[in-house]
Write a protein that holds these residues in place. Structure first.
Motif: not given
Length: 244
Positions: A110-118, A154-158, A162-168
């Motif tokens: 749900w978070l990723l679909s809304a764009g909230y990867a961070a 990932v949070t601070f340097f990606a 790539w944050q979205a990819v990692f989250g997925l």
């Protein structure tokens, strides 16, 4: 105030939608990590962290006193809480383990679909921080610290992409991993005939057979996978509905 404002800006940062090929590739990568024997043993530690976190959260919410969590090298774990040995609180606490990774994967989708990867990454950091103060063995400490270090990088340097990819990938590991762990539970029950599993403890408390509780875990995992797929691939869901 400036620090809090900057922190909130990081947490609420929106990521652009991933191209379809990247989306499919990320989910496929997570699925392969779960399916391949060589990688499943490693990523199952992540599933176990959420599993034990589910036990711990349920224990606290039902009024039990959480006394510690252990993670073991064989990917098993143990959450200890004090309170009544029977009753709704104990049942909910036991039920929360195998269902937690699946529900977490649905929330992450749900978070990723809304764009909230961070935002998802910060939620993972919060989970790991809460786990850290409850860990009671060295191997568990190593797992949580290593996981937290990876998420911090990932949070601070990606980049947001790539944050979205990692989250997925993490979401897919939790979703598919919840299903595989539930299926493996039944195989383990048949081999060992142990009464220590969550399903068997639930059977002892409710008089509902353990295999039924395993079925509940599997159904929850499947429902959350379908829900997550609908959130991440809304076009495919609409096409399936039209075809039906």
């Amino acid at each position: 105030m400036d620090a809090l404002t900057d922190l909130w800006a990081r947490i609420s940062q929106l990521a652009a939608p991933l191209p379809g090929s990247w989306l499919l590739g990320s989910v496929a990568a997570g699925l392969l990590l779960v399916l391949l024997p060589g990688t499943w043993h490693t990523v199952r530690h992540a599933v176990t962290v959420v599993h034990e976190g589910g036990h711990g959260l349920a224990a606290v919410l039902t009024g039990r006193r959480l006394t510690g969590i252990r993670l073991h090298s064989d990917t098993s774990g143990l959450t200890v809480s004090k309170g009544p040995r029977t009753g709704p609180g104990m049942i909910i606490t036991l039920l929360a383990g195998y269902t937690a990774p699946a529900i977490a994967a649905l929330g992450a989708a749900w978070l990723l679909s809304a764009g909230y990867a961070a935002g998802l990454l910060w939620a993972l950091l919060l989970l790991l921080a809460l786990m850290l103060v409850q860990i009671r063995n060295w191997f568990g400490l190593w797992v949580v610290v290593l996981g937290a270090a990876l998420v911090v990088v990932v949070t601070f340097f990606a980049s947001p992409t790539w944050q979205a990819v990692f989250g997925l990938v993490v979401t897919s590991v939790l979703g598919f991993g919840a299903l595989r762990a539930s299926l493996e539970l039944q195989r383990s029950r048949r081999r060992s005939r142990s009464t220590a599993s969550d399903a068997d403890q639930l059977a002892g408390l409710t008089r509902v057979p353990g295999v039924v509780w395993v079925g509940v875990f599997v159904l929850v995992a499947l429902a959350c996978l379908l829900g997550g797929a609908g959130l991440l691939f809304p076009g495919a869901l609409e096409a399936a509905r039209s075809f039906a």
